[in-house]
Design a protein around this motif. Structure first.
Motif, PDB file in Angstrom:
ATOM      1  N   LEU A   1       0.819  -1.219   0.000  1.00 21.95           N
ATOM      2  CA  LEU A   1       0.000   0.000   0.000  1.00 21.95           C
ATOM      3  C   LEU A   1       0.844   1.257   0.000  1.00 21.95           C
ATOM      4  CD1 LEU A   1      -2.819  -0.604  -0.516  1.00 21.95           C
ATOM      5  CD2 LEU A   1      -2.102  -2.354   1.061  1.00 21.95           C
TER       6      LEU A   1
ATOM      7  N   ARG B   1      -2.368   8.660  -3.790  1.00 21.62           N
ATOM      8  CA  ARG B   1      -3.273   9.624  -3.139  1.00 21.62           C
ATOM      9  C   ARG B   1      -2.487  10.834  -2.619  1.00 21.62           C
ATOM     10  NH1 ARG B   1      -6.731   5.359   0.582  1.00 21.62           N
ATOM     11  NH2 ARG B   1      -7.951   4.385  -1.073  1.00 21.62           N
TER      12      ARG B   1
ATOM     13  N   ARG C   1     -17.259   8.704  -0.527  1.00 18.20           N
ATOM     14  CA  ARG C   1     -17.778   7.339  -0.452  1.00 18.20           C
ATOM     15  C   ARG C   1     -19.282   7.367  -0.198  1.00 18.20           C
ATOM     16  NH1 ARG C   1     -12.884   3.714   2.225  1.00 18.20           N
ATOM     17  NH2 ARG C   1     -11.485   4.175   0.492  1.00 18.20           N
TER      18      ARG C   1
ATOM     19  N   ARG D   1     -14.022  11.561   3.312  1.00 23.85           N
ATOM     20  CA  ARG D   1     -12.890  11.132   4.125  1.00 23.85           C
ATOM     21  C   ARG D   1     -11.670  11.959   3.765  1.00 23.85           C
ATOM     22  NH1 ARG D   1      -9.923   5.264   3.142  1.00 23.85           N
ATOM     23  NH2 ARG D   1      -8.134   5.679   4.462  1.00 23.85           N
TER      24      ARG D   1
ATOM     25  N   TYR E   1      -2.760   8.535   8.568  1.00 24.41           N
ATOM     26  CA  TYR E   1      -2.108   7.849   7.455  1.00 24.41           C
ATOM     27  C   TYR E   1      -1.099   8.762   6.762  1.00 24.41           C
ATOM     28  CZ  TYR E   1      -5.982   4.412   7.799  1.00 24.41           C
ATOM     29  OH  TYR E   1      -6.899   3.468   8.219  1.00 24.41           O
TER      30      TYR E   1
ATOM     31  N   ASP F   1     -11.866   5.612   7.010  1.00 32.73           N
ATOM     32  CA  ASP F   1     -11.572   4.265   6.530  1.00 32.73           C
ATOM     33  C   ASP F   1     -12.435   3.239   7.263  1.00 32.73           C
ATOM     34  OD1 ASP F   1     -10.340   2.103   5.305  1.00 32.73           O
ATOM     35  OD2 ASP F   1      -8.578   2.148   6.610  1.00 32.73           O
TER      36      ASP F   1
HETATM   37  C1  IPM Z   1      -9.292   1.885   1.628  1.00 31.63           C
HETATM   38  C2  IPM Z   1      -8.205   0.935   2.016  1.00 31.63           C
HETATM   39  C3  IPM Z   1      -6.881   1.660   2.098  1.00 31.63           C
HETATM   40  C4  IPM Z   1      -7.010   2.812   3.052  1.00 31.63           C
HETATM   41  C5  IPM Z   1      -5.696   0.789   2.512  1.00 31.63           C
HETATM   42  C6  IPM Z   1      -5.596  -0.406   1.660  1.00 31.63           C
HETATM   43  C7  IPM Z   1      -4.423   1.541   2.573  1.00 31.63           C
HETATM   44  O1  IPM Z   1      -8.494   0.303   3.214  1.00 31.63           O
HETATM   45  O2  IPM Z   1      -9.203   2.509   0.561  1.00 31.63           O
HETATM   46  O3  IPM Z   1     -10.266   1.993   2.373  1.00 31.63           O
HETATM   47  O4  IPM Z   1      -6.994   2.621   4.255  1.00 31.63           O
HETATM   48  O5  IPM Z   1      -7.139   3.918   2.597  1.00 31.63           O
END
Ligand code: IPM
Ligand code: NAD
Ligand code: MN
Length: 346
Positions: A81, A89, A99, A123, A130, A237
């Motif tokens: 990832l 991203r 979403r 989100r 992250y 997430d």
């Molecule tokens: C999502 C996925 C990703 C995220 C992972 C795979 C890094 O879980 O797109 O929801 O957490 O953004």
């Protein structure tokens, strides 16, 4: 003008569902080209990287990316990832991840009484928990440490909350902001302050601030009380996997990673991962990927085409022409064919 779409089908069930999304788009006979980028775990095993060094440059030459999923048991997930999805991203500064979670007619609800579900998650997509900042020290020793730093910047928080308010103006006019500003006392307190500031500029939209643990419960106990939900990277997430189940299952949920107001290439992908437990069996639900393609069409200036694809998704759900995860018995490609037929006919 020709739409140039990059395809990163990726790993596991990714290529299976992306193939069906492409069928739906092809049925529209638009002026559109697909450019397959063979990036993912196989690329890693062959070249030592998930994608080439000039990947961002390559992607920027397209109008959009349609992505399946990445992740394979042969490579640790943080390597995969952080080798593809997160650098895309972050590197493209796709700061908003949209979403939509809507329970379509004909799709079984996991909740008693099948309450209506119609939420839109916004989100934060590039920072928060992250951000990728942290480190490990004293590896293998008893005092080993792992530090993961959550980063909240005022402009980063402001832009995503503001975008949520703009979207709420054309929906039911409520923004629910998810934080944890009781146990956390810096980043989320800043987030709350910015939310109040933005709310003051939108008298037609109501802000409610809800702690994320209570919000997770409310999504299940009273889903229709939620309209637009804005959340950090981690909370968004986690909450959107719950939202996916409220709309039938992981295979139903779609997403768009965008930098609204910029010319940056957006990325469209289902919310689910590579589903290694069902990959290769022809049973993955392609509707989340197809719905993502509908979002893509809307964002590349083809809103009518996007609406036609979404109407076809709704139609197959009403008719029960769906995969087993949502109560049908069709295969991945049978669902894709049924959607494409309806797109072509509609
Ligand atoms: C999502 C996925 C990703 C995220 C992972 C795979 C890094 O879980 O797109 O929801 O957490 O953004
Ligand atoms: P997952 O979403 O792949 O699977 C969770 C559950 O949902 C599984 O039971 C799976 O069978 C089911 N599921 C997923 N997609 C489905 C579909 N289209 N139809 C029917 N059922 C479906 O999540 P996971 O198991 O936590 O992760 C698997 C791999 O995917 C990991 O490597 C993870 O890091 C990666 N991942 C990638 C992305 C992405 O690329 N966007 C997103 C999430 C997870
Ligand atoms: Mn996720």
């Amino acid at each position: 003008m020709t739409h140039r779409i990059a395809v990163i089908a990726g790993d596991g069930a990714g290529p299976e569902v992306v193939a069906e999304a492409r069928k739906a788009v092809d049925a529209l006979a638009l002026d559109l080209t697909w450019n397959e980028l063979p990036w993912g775990t196989e690329h890693y095993h062959e070249h030592g990287t998930l994608m080439p060094d000039d990947a961002l440059h390559v992607v920027r030459a397209h109008d959009a990316v349609l992505l399946g999923a990445v992740g394979h048991p042969s490579v640790p997930d943080h390597v995969t990832l952080w080798g593809l999805l997160l650098p895309l991203r972050q590197g493209l500064d796709l700061w908003a991840n949209l979403r939509p979670a809507r329970l379509l007619e004909g799709v079984p609800s996991p909740l008693a009484g099948s309450p209506a579900v119609d939420m839109l998650f916004v989100r934060e997509n590039t920072e928060g928990e992250y951000s990728g900042i942290g480190g490990r020290a004293h590896r293998g020793l008893e005092l080993e440490v792992g530090i993961e730093t959550a980063v909240f910047t005022r402009p980063g928080v402001h832009r995503v909350i503001r975008y949520a308010f703009e979207l709420a103006q054309s929906r039911r006019g409520v923004v629910t902001s998810a934080t944890k500003s009781n146990a956390s006392r810096y980043g989320y307190v800043l987030w709350d302050e910015v939310a109040e500031e933005v709310a003051a500029e939108f008298p037609d939209v109501r802000l409610e601030r809800v702690l994320v643990d209570a919000l997770a419960a409310r999504m299940v106990s009273n889903p229709l009380s939620l309209d637009v939900v804005v959340a950090s990277n981690l909370f968004g997430d986690v909450l959107t996997d719950i939202a996916a189940v409220l709309q039938g299952g992981m295979g139903m949920a779609a997403s768009a990673s965008l930098a609204p107001g910029s010319g940056t290439t957006p990325v469209f992908e289902p919310v689910h991962g590579s589903a290694p437990d069902i990959a290769g069996q022809g049973i993955a639900n392609p509707l989340g990927a197809i719905w993502s393609a509908a979002l893509m069409l809307e964002h590349i200036g083809e809103p009518d085409a996007g609406a036609r694809v979404l109407a076809a998704v709704e139609s197959v759900c009403r008719d029960g022409m769906v995969t087993r995860d949502i109560g049908g018995s069709a295969s991945t490609s049978e669902v894709g064919d049924a959607v494409a037929e309806r797109v072509a006919g509609g």
